[in-house]
Design a protein around this motif. Structure first.
Motif, PDB file in Angstrom:
ATOM      1  N   GLY A   1       0.785  -1.235   0.000  1.00  0.00           N
ATOM      2  CA  GLY A   1       0.000   0.000   0.000  1.00  0.00           C
ATOM      3  C   GLY A   1       0.813   1.279   0.000  1.00  0.00           C
ATOM      4  O   GLY A   1       0.241   2.376  -0.112  1.00  0.00           O
ATOM      5  N   THR A   2       2.136   1.171   0.135  1.00  0.00           N
ATOM      6  CA  THR A   2       2.979   2.371   0.162  1.00  0.00           C
ATOM      7  C   THR A   2       2.864   3.170  -1.131  1.00  0.00           C
ATOM      8  O   THR A   2       2.775   4.402  -1.119  1.00  0.00           O
ATOM      9  CB  THR A   2       4.451   1.989   0.397  1.00  0.00           C
ATOM     10  N   TYR A   3       2.860   2.471  -2.254  1.00  0.00           N
ATOM     11  CA  TYR A   3       2.778   3.165  -3.545  1.00  0.00           C
ATOM     12  C   TYR A   3       1.469   3.944  -3.663  1.00  0.00           C
ATOM     13  O   TYR A   3       1.462   5.097  -4.102  1.00  0.00           O
ATOM     14  CB  TYR A   3       2.889   2.168  -4.702  1.00  0.00           C
ATOM     15  N   ASP A   4       0.362   3.338  -3.266  1.00  0.00           N
ATOM     16  CA  ASP A   4      -0.937   4.020  -3.347  1.00  0.00           C
ATOM     17  C   ASP A   4      -0.952   5.282  -2.496  1.00  0.00           C
ATOM     18  O   ASP A   4      -1.535   6.305  -2.872  1.00  0.00           O
ATOM     19  CB  ASP A   4      -2.059   3.084  -2.894  1.00  0.00           C
ATOM     20  N   GLN A   5      -0.295   5.225  -1.335  1.00  0.00           N
ATOM     21  CA  GLN A   5      -0.232   6.390  -0.455  1.00  0.00           C
ATOM     22  C   GLN A   5       0.559   7.520  -1.109  1.00  0.00           C
ATOM     23  O   GLN A   5       0.180   8.696  -1.034  1.00  0.00           O
ATOM     24  CB  GLN A   5       0.418   6.005   0.879  1.00  0.00           C
ATOM     25  N   ILE A   6       1.662   7.162  -1.755  1.00  0.00           N
ATOM     26  CA  ILE A   6       2.472   8.177  -2.443  1.00  0.00           C
ATOM     27  C   ILE A   6       1.682   8.790  -3.600  1.00  0.00           C
ATOM     28  O   ILE A   6       1.658  10.013  -3.775  1.00  0.00           O
ATOM     29  CB  ILE A   6       3.782   7.552  -2.961  1.00  0.00           C
ATOM     30  N   TYR A   7       1.026   7.950  -4.369  1.00  0.00           N
ATOM     31  CA  TYR A   7       0.238   8.420  -5.510  1.00  0.00           C
ATOM     32  C   TYR A   7      -0.858   9.380  -5.045  1.00  0.00           C
ATOM     33  O   TYR A   7      -1.060  10.457  -5.626  1.00  0.00           O
ATOM     34  CB  TYR A   7      -0.371   7.212  -6.225  1.00  0.00           C
ATOM     35  N   ALA A   8      -1.560   8.998  -3.994  1.00  0.00           N
ATOM     36  CA  ALA A   8      -2.660   9.821  -3.476  1.00  0.00           C
ATOM     37  C   ALA A   8      -2.156  11.161  -2.938  1.00  0.00           C
ATOM     38  O   ALA A   8      -2.868  12.173  -2.993  1.00  0.00           O
ATOM     39  CB  ALA A   8      -3.410   9.063  -2.387  1.00  0.00           C
ATOM     40  N   LYS A   9      -0.934  11.175  -2.444  1.00  0.00           N
ATOM     41  CA  LYS A   9      -0.342  12.411  -1.932  1.00  0.00           C
ATOM     42  C   LYS A   9      -0.278  13.481  -3.014  1.00  0.00           C
ATOM     43  O   LYS A   9      -0.472  14.678  -2.746  1.00  0.00           O
ATOM     44  CB  LYS A   9       1.068  12.108  -1.397  1.00  0.00           C
ATOM     45  N   TYR A  10      -0.047  13.067  -4.248  1.00  0.00           N
ATOM     46  CA  TYR A  10       0.113  14.023  -5.347  1.00  0.00           C
ATOM     47  C   TYR A  10      -1.121  14.181  -6.218  1.00  0.00           C
ATOM     48  O   TYR A  10      -1.300  15.215  -6.850  1.00  0.00           O
ATOM     49  CB  TYR A  10       1.311  13.603  -6.213  1.00  0.00           C
ATOM     50  N   PHE A  11      -1.984  13.160  -6.255  1.00  0.00           N
ATOM     51  CA  PHE A  11      -3.138  13.212  -7.145  1.00  0.00           C
ATOM     52  C   PHE A  11      -4.479  13.068  -6.433  1.00  0.00           C
ATOM     53  O   PHE A  11      -5.520  13.015  -7.077  1.00  0.00           O
ATOM     54  CB  PHE A  11      -3.009  12.138  -8.226  1.00  0.00           C
ATOM     55  N   GLY A  12      -4.442  13.001  -5.114  1.00  0.00           N
ATOM     56  CA  GLY A  12      -5.674  13.032  -4.342  1.00  0.00           C
ATOM     57  C   GLY A  12      -6.390  11.711  -4.183  1.00  0.00           C
ATOM     58  O   GLY A  12      -7.364  11.622  -3.447  1.00  0.00           O
ATOM     59  N   ALA A  13      -5.954  10.668  -4.878  1.00  0.00           N
ATOM     60  CA  ALA A  13      -6.589   9.354  -4.773  1.00  0.00           C
ATOM     61  C   ALA A  13      -5.622   8.302  -5.272  1.00  0.00           C
ATOM     62  O   ALA A  13      -4.605   8.617  -5.902  1.00  0.00           O
ATOM     63  CB  ALA A  13      -7.879   9.312  -5.592  1.00  0.00           C
ATOM     64  N   ALA A  14      -5.919   7.042  -4.965  1.00  0.00           N
ATOM     65  CA  ALA A  14      -5.093   5.936  -5.444  1.00  0.00           C
ATOM     66  C   ALA A  14      -5.183   5.863  -6.964  1.00  0.00           C
ATOM     67  O   ALA A  14      -6.102   6.433  -7.564  1.00  0.00           O
ATOM     68  CB  ALA A  14      -5.553   4.632  -4.805  1.00  0.00           C
ATOM     69  N   PRO A  15      -4.264   5.170  -7.637  1.00  0.00           N
ATOM     70  CA  PRO A  15      -4.216   5.170  -9.106  1.00  0.00           C
ATOM     71  C   PRO A  15      -5.530   4.907  -9.825  1.00  0.00           C
ATOM     72  O   PRO A  15      -5.895   5.645 -10.736  1.00  0.00           O
ATOM     73  CB  PRO A  15      -3.190   4.070  -9.407  1.00  0.00           C
ATOM     74  N   ALA A  16      -6.266   3.880  -9.438  1.00  0.00           N
ATOM     75  CA  ALA A  16      -7.499   3.533 -10.162  1.00  0.00           C
ATOM     76  C   ALA A  16      -8.509   4.664 -10.113  1.00  0.00           C
ATOM     77  O   ALA A  16      -9.136   5.010 -11.111  1.00  0.00           O
ATOM     78  CB  ALA A  16      -8.102   2.264  -9.584  1.00  0.00           C
ATOM     79  N   ALA A  17      -8.645   5.287  -8.935  1.00  0.00           N
ATOM     80  CA  ALA A  17      -9.615   6.365  -8.777  1.00  0.00           C
ATOM     81  C   ALA A  17      -9.151   7.659  -9.421  1.00  0.00           C
ATOM     82  O   ALA A  17      -9.940   8.454  -9.911  1.00  0.00           O
ATOM     83  CB  ALA A  17      -9.896   6.588  -7.294  1.00  0.00           C
ATOM     84  N   ALA A  18      -7.838   7.869  -9.426  1.00  0.00           N
ATOM     85  CA  ALA A  18      -7.300   9.139  -9.934  1.00  0.00           C
ATOM     86  C   ALA A  18      -7.034   9.120 -11.427  1.00  0.00           C
ATOM     87  O   ALA A  18      -6.801  10.158 -12.032  1.00  0.00           O
ATOM     88  CB  ALA A  18      -6.000   9.481  -9.205  1.00  0.00           C
ATOM     89  N   ALA A  19      -7.090   7.944 -12.041  1.00  0.00           N
ATOM     90  CA  ALA A  19      -6.685   7.807 -13.440  1.00  0.00           C
ATOM     91  C   ALA A  19      -7.318   8.804 -14.399  1.00  0.00           C
ATOM     92  O   ALA A  19      -6.630   9.431 -15.196  1.00  0.00           O
ATOM     93  CB  ALA A  19      -6.939   6.382 -13.922  1.00  0.00           C
ATOM     94  N   PRO A  20      -8.641   9.036 -14.384  1.00  0.00           N
ATOM     95  CA  PRO A  20      -9.232   9.964 -15.361  1.00  0.00           C
ATOM     96  C   PRO A  20      -8.671  11.363 -15.267  1.00  0.00           C
ATOM     97  O   PRO A  20      -8.528  12.064 -16.260  1.00  0.00           O
ATOM     98  CB  PRO A  20     -10.718   9.921 -15.012  1.00  0.00           C
ATOM     99  N   ALA A  21      -8.327  11.805 -14.049  1.00  0.00           N
ATOM    100  CA  ALA A  21      -7.879  13.188 -13.882  1.00  0.00           C
ATOM    101  C   ALA A  21      -6.365  13.317 -13.913  1.00  0.00           C
ATOM    102  O   ALA A  21      -5.833  14.368 -14.168  1.00  0.00           O
ATOM    103  CB  ALA A  21      -8.397  13.745 -12.551  1.00  0.00           C
ATOM    104  N   ALA A  22      -5.671  12.220 -13.639  1.00  0.00           N
ATOM    105  CA  ALA A  22      -4.231  12.352 -13.444  1.00  0.00           C
ATOM    106  C   ALA A  22      -3.398  11.511 -14.369  1.00  0.00           C
ATOM    107  O   ALA A  22      -2.207  11.414 -14.185  1.00  0.00           O
ATOM    108  CB  ALA A  22      -3.899  11.988 -12.001  1.00  0.00           C
ATOM    109  N   SER A  23      -3.982  10.914 -15.369  1.00  0.00           N
ATOM    110  CA  SER A  23      -3.179  10.128 -16.297  1.00  0.00           C
ATOM    111  C   SER A  23      -2.147  11.045 -16.923  1.00  0.00           C
ATOM    112  O   SER A  23      -2.416  12.204 -17.206  1.00  0.00           O
ATOM    113  CB  SER A  23      -4.067   9.537 -17.385  1.00  0.00           C
ATOM    114  N   ALA A  24      -0.971  10.509 -17.150  1.00  0.00           N
ATOM    115  CA  ALA A  24       0.113  11.390 -17.612  1.00  0.00           C
ATOM    116  C   ALA A  24       0.758  10.888 -18.871  1.00  0.00           C
ATOM    117  O   ALA A  24       0.840   9.705 -19.128  1.00  0.00           O
ATOM    118  CB  ALA A  24       1.154  11.530 -16.514  1.00  0.00           C
TER     119      ALA A  24
END
Length: 286
Positions: free
Chosen positions: A260-283
């Motif tokens: 879960g460490t990666y999800d926490q880091i991702y959420a720190k910058y994009f506000g949610a874990a990868p699956a939830a943040a994907a539409p707004a934060a895909s890069a």
């Protein structure tokens, strides 16, 4: 009583003296046990390997410098978390993008962590870890722009970061010798040029574009996505054949994703874990 002669007396006394000396020596040797060598202390553990990491710290929110000059960002946090799991230390060195791959080939850097897209061409000269970020590109234009898709850029001046995959796709669209492709050392510089009117659009990493647009509302930008952009992935690069470091990085990456460490880091910058943040934060990618 018969007296000994002087010569006999001396001979007898000499034999007695020699016998006493030999006996004394024998006793001394028996009484003195062999000295034992002091127990040697266990050797100190070897110093932790310091892995020198090259990164172009001008790509927020992935790699950037804070107000203290420290290199921070999502990529940096991921590398630090991997290093902690794998048991090695890291030293980040700000390295301009245009020379970053040469720094790896020449041995000045042990690995590169700089939002680097994994491509078949790059695999020929370096090895990549498993992906740590899913990516695709995004177009930035001013709010009043009529650009609605990638093909609309064909006759416009387009800003890109030199040597990135954004540079590649725009060059392919506009032509290798087109003077409408405007190259910059960093994506923020290209976006600044868009703000001042020097270019009509910028094609770059979605995450970087979104971060810039969010933090610069006065620029009055909007973003345009296009299904023509092929999804890409970021990986960490090591010198060709450095399997030891590659295996450590992959193992550490798998562990921080599992716990879960990666999800926490991702959420720190994009506000949610990868699956939830994907539409707004895909890069997109470099």
């Amino acid at each position: 009583m018969k007296l000994l002669s002087t010569r006999a007396f001396l001979k007898t006394a000499g034999l007695i003296t020699v016998g006493l000396v030999i006996a004394a020596c024998g006793k001394k040797e028996e009484a003195a046990p062999a000295a034992q060598a002091p127990a040697s202390a266990p050797p100190p553990p070897p110093p932790a390997k310091v892995v020198v990491v090259g990164t172009d710290a001008a790509y927020a929110p992935f790699e950037l410098q804070n107000e203290k000059g420290e290199i921070v960002g999502l990529t940096i946090d991921v590398v630090n978390a991997i290093a902690k799991k794998a048991g090695f230390e890291v030293k980040f060195v700000n390295t301009p993008w245009e020379g970053i791959f040469n720094s790896l080939q020449q041995g000045d850097r042990d690995m590169l962590a700089s939002s680097i897209t994994i491509t078949d061409e790059r695999k020929q000269t370096m090895d990549f870890t498993n992906p740590y970020f899913d990516a695709f590109q995004l177009i930035a234009v001013k709010e009043n722009s009529k650009v609605a898709k990638f093909d609309d850029l064909k006759k416009l001046k387009v800003g890109v970061q030199t040597g990135t995959t954004g540079d590649e796709v725009v060059t392919k669209l506009l032509g290798k010798n087109s003077t409408n492709v405007k190259r910059f050392e960093s994506t923020p510089l290209a976006l600044k040029e868009l703000e001042s009117g020097g270019v009509d659009a910028v094609v770059a990493d979605n995450g970087v574009v979104i971060n810039y647009v969010t933090n610069n509302p006065a620029a009055k930008f909007k973003t345009v996505s296009d299904k023509a952009f092929v999804p890409e992935q970021y990986g960490f690069a090591v010198k060709k054949g450095n399997t030891e470091l590659l295996e450590k990085l992959n193992k550490g990456l798998a562990e921080i994703k599992a716990d879960g460490t990666y999800d926490q880091i991702y959420a720190k910058y994009f506000g949610a874990a990868p699956a939830a943040a994907a539409p707004a934060a895909s890069a997109a990618s470099k």
